[in-house]
Every structure is written in structure tokens, then in C-alpha cells.
Scaffold this motif. Structure first.
Motif, PDB file in Angstrom:
ATOM      1  N   ALA A 108       2.164   2.059   7.341  1.00 45.93           N
ATOM      2  CA  ALA A 108       1.307   2.550   6.257  1.00 45.93           C
ATOM      3  C   ALA A 108       1.839   1.957   4.957  1.00 45.93           C
ATOM      4  N   HIS A 109       1.299   0.820   4.568  1.00 46.26           N
ATOM      5  CA  HIS A 109       1.797   0.061   3.429  1.00 46.26           C
ATOM      6  C   HIS A 109       0.924   0.283   2.205  1.00 46.26           C
ATOM      7  N   VAL A 110       1.573   0.553   1.061  1.00 44.46           N
ATOM      8  CA  VAL A 110       0.868   0.684  -0.215  1.00 44.46           C
ATOM      9  C   VAL A 110       1.709   0.047  -1.315  1.00 44.46           C
ATOM     10  N   GLU A 111       1.086  -0.306  -2.396  1.00 43.09           N
ATOM     11  CA  GLU A 111       1.819  -0.691  -3.605  1.00 43.09           C
ATOM     12  C   GLU A 111       2.132   0.581  -4.390  1.00 43.09           C
ATOM     13  N   ILE A 112       3.340   0.657  -4.915  1.00 44.70           N
ATOM     14  CA  ILE A 112       3.728   1.840  -5.695  1.00 44.70           C
ATOM     15  C   ILE A 112       3.233   1.641  -7.117  1.00 44.70           C
ATOM     16  N   ASP A 113       1.991   2.001  -7.336  1.00 47.94           N
ATOM     17  CA  ASP A 113       1.345   1.745  -8.630  1.00 47.94           C
ATOM     18  C   ASP A 113       0.221   2.742  -8.815  1.00 47.94           C
ATOM     19  N   THR A 114       0.438   3.706  -9.677  1.00 44.35           N
ATOM     20  CA  THR A 114      -0.589   4.727  -9.886  1.00 44.35           C
ATOM     21  C   THR A 114      -1.818   4.179 -10.603  1.00 44.35           C
ATOM     22  N   ALA A 115      -1.703   2.981 -11.176  1.00 47.55           N
ATOM     23  CA  ALA A 115      -2.856   2.372 -11.832  1.00 47.55           C
ATOM     24  C   ALA A 115      -3.745   1.612 -10.859  1.00 47.55           C
ATOM     25  N   SER A 116      -3.266   1.447  -9.628  1.00 48.55           N
ATOM     26  CA  SER A 116      -4.032   0.709  -8.623  1.00 48.55           C
ATOM     27  C   SER A 116      -5.060   1.619  -7.966  1.00 48.55           C
TER      28      SER A 116
END
Length: 331
Positions: free
Chosen positions: A160-168
Motif C-alpha cells: 500500500a504505497h502513498v506519497e506522504i503529502d497532504t497536498a496531494s
């Protein structure tokens, strides 16, 4: 506190740990902490390896290390310690390609150990799991920003891969969906376990702080971070503990003389019958001979002072209780 939930940093059972364990009792990897671990009402770990004897080392992209443990001893070891759930969203669960990952999922399932963060498809990898812990229903979500080539797709196994970016928008949508699936089970407690950021970093970057607070605002009760191989400071936000990095719990890694990646804690959260976190207790640990042990007095002093220093910028103040540290969570 009626329920005690333990969380650890990386549990890497491969390579030299695997070799040593073939020559000693399965519980030897837990050193003198076996009784303490088994006494917890719930135990959640980041499993930093695959459980299999199959597969071949990942070579599709550069990947320096490959971690795999023989399930013949590793599963009984996890069971004897009382591990209830494993985070699998990390940069080693696919080290021996898809056959070993699928074996890991099957072995854990057959052993009754819950997991989250990896699966046969993207939908499965992002699926939360639930664990009943002494009358408290715990929902558990596992995510990583490491090793994007290990990410599951609609048709292939992975993490379960995500970018750590609340703006994304993409990240917010993916994580919000996962949290919604977890909350649909009506849990008493929600844990988000994050394998995030690079190795040997002493402090969380601003993006991690923003992401962790966003998770708490979205209903997460405990943020369980790992990946740096060294513990980082702790923040209490809205009464919820944010463990930015829980370091290493057991492995065979070379030790940095300054950062001391062989030193960490067993993190224990006391929660009410309704699942509200009330207290966080830290018990110093150290790795020796490919096993985890209660820290000796010199290590206790070093680890407590370092955790206090790293946590001070977040306004977190601990009380000392024997060799450990304690912080109340309010509410």
C-alpha cells in the motif's frame, strides 16, 4: 488502564537472524523480553522481511538488501510473543518477489496473525484489518512511501504505497478511502502504521508532522511510525500519541556509533475500555546477538535522555518510572 497495547519498530527476522535462529530455540530472538511481550493484551509490529523459503532476490531495480525468514521458526516465534498484527507496507516484503510475498500472506493467515499493508491487488493491500484485543476492537492500517516499485496494482501483488503529502489529491483520496473502510468496522481504536522516510534520520520532516496531524484529525488514535532505524521524538496531538519513528526492535544491522540504531523501546499504550488512549509507557530495549533485550543501565540512561531531548520540541514531557518513561495522554 484496562488494555495494554504494545507497538514495536522494525522486526527483521532474515539474514543473520534467520541463521542464528536455526541453531537456537524459536523464542531466543525475544531475549529476556518474551514474558513482557506475551503479557500484553495486544502486540503490533512492523515485519521487515518476508516469511518464505521460496522466491529469488529482487533484481528488477537496484536493491541492496534482501530479507527473508524461514516460517518454520519465524511463525512460532511471532505466535509465542503474542504478535496480533503485522504491518507489511514496507521496503522488504517483496525482497524475494511475488512468490515469497504470497507465502507471507498465506502463512500469517494460517497462523491467525492479522496483517495490513500488502496484498494480492492494490485493493487488498490498502485493506485495513481488525483485531479484537481484550474486548477492544482495533482497526489497523498500514502504508508506506518507500520503494514505489513494490506498490501493488489493480492486478499485481505488492504494498500500500502513498506519497506522504497532504497536498496531494491522490494521497488524500487513497488514505481517506482506507480510513473510511477501517471506520466502517466501528472500531474502538484506530492505528495507522507508517513505514516512511529515509534511513538514519533523527527528526521527522515537516511533511511527516503535517501528515500525522492530518491522520489524527481524520480519526486515527495512534500513529505508529518506522523506517529510520533510529527512534525519533514523540508528539501528543489532541490527546493522541504520534510515534514518529519507533526505530529497530530486532535485526542484524551494523550499528552506527552515534545514532545507535541498536537502541529503542517497547512502546506500550494504555487504553480505556472504550478504546481511548490514556497513557504511553516506553521501556528501553537494545539488540544483541540478533535478539532484543531489556536495556542495560548505561543504555537506559542514554535512551531516556535522547528521547526526552528529541520530544521536547513537540512539548512532550515524560515522567521517569524505573528504567522507563511515561507520558499521560489526557482526555
Amino acid at each position: 488502564m484496562s488494555v495494554r497495547i504494545g507497538l514495536t519498530g522494525d522486526v527483521m527476522l532474515g539474514r543473520l537472524v534467520d541463521e542464528r535462529q536455526r541453531q537456537r530455540p524459536v523464542t531466543a530472538v525475544w531475549g529476556d523480553l518474551l514474558g513482557r511481550l506475551a503479557s500484553l493484551d495486544g502486540l503490533f509490529v512492523n515485519l521487515e522481511c518476508c516469511l518464505s523459503t521460496r522466491g529469488r532476490p529482487w533484481r528488477r531495480t537496484p536493491h541492496a538488501f534482501h530479507f527473508r525468514a524461514d516460517p518454520a521458526w519465524a511463525l512460532p516465534a511471532l505466535e509465542r510473543a503474542g504478535v496480533d498484527c503485522c504491518a507489511l507496507a514496507n521496503n522488504h516484503v517483496l525482497d524475494f518477489e511475488e512468490p515469497a510475498l504470497l507465502d507471507t500472506l498465506d502463512w500469517l493467515t494460517d497462523s491467525g496473525i492479522a496483517y495490513a499493508g500488502a496484498g494480492r491487488t492494490r485493493h487488498a493491500a490498502f485493506r485495513p484489518t481488525t483485531v479484537a484485543v481484550d474486548g477492544v476492537t482495533v482497526a489497523f492500517v498500514s502504508l508506506t512511501d518507500n520503494t514505489p516499485e513494490y506498490a501493488a496494482t489493480a492486478t499485481t501483488p505488492g504494498t500500500a504505497h502513498v506519497e506522504i503529502d497532504t497536498a496531494s489529491d491522490q494521497t488524500r483520496a487513497a488514505v481517506a478511502e482506507t480510513l473510511a473502510r477501517a471506520q466502517a468496522t466501528d472500531p474502538d481504536l484506530l492505528i495507522a502504521s507508517l513505514h516512511w522516510g529515509p534511513n538514519m534520520v533523527e527528526k521527522p520532516p515537516p511533511a511527516h508532522r503535517a501528515f500525522a496531524r492530518w491522520l489524527v484529525d481524520a480519526g486515527v488514535d495512534i500513529v505508529h511510525g518506522h523506517s529510520a532505524h533510529v527512534f525519533q521524538g514523540i508528539e501528543v496531538y489532541d490527546g493522541r500519541p504520534i510515534l514518529y519513528d519507533t526505530g529497530d526492535f530486532v535485526d542484524d544491522y551494523a550499528v552506527d556509533g552515534r545514532l545507535r540504531n541498536d537502541r529503542s523501546f517497547l512502546f506500550e499504550v494504555g487504553v480505556s475500555d472504550a478504546g481511548t488512549p490514556r497513557e504511553l509507557r516506553l521501556s528501553p530495549t537494545e539488540i544483541r546477538d540478533c535478539a532484543v533485550h531489556a536495556a542495560d543501565p548505561v543504555t537506559v540512561q542514554w535512551s531516556r535522555e535522547r528521547m526526552e531531548s528529541l520530544s521536547a520540541p513537540f512539548g512532550t514531557a515524560f515522567e521517569r518510572d524505573g528504567p522507563g518513561l511515561v507520558v499521560g495522554l489526557g482526555q
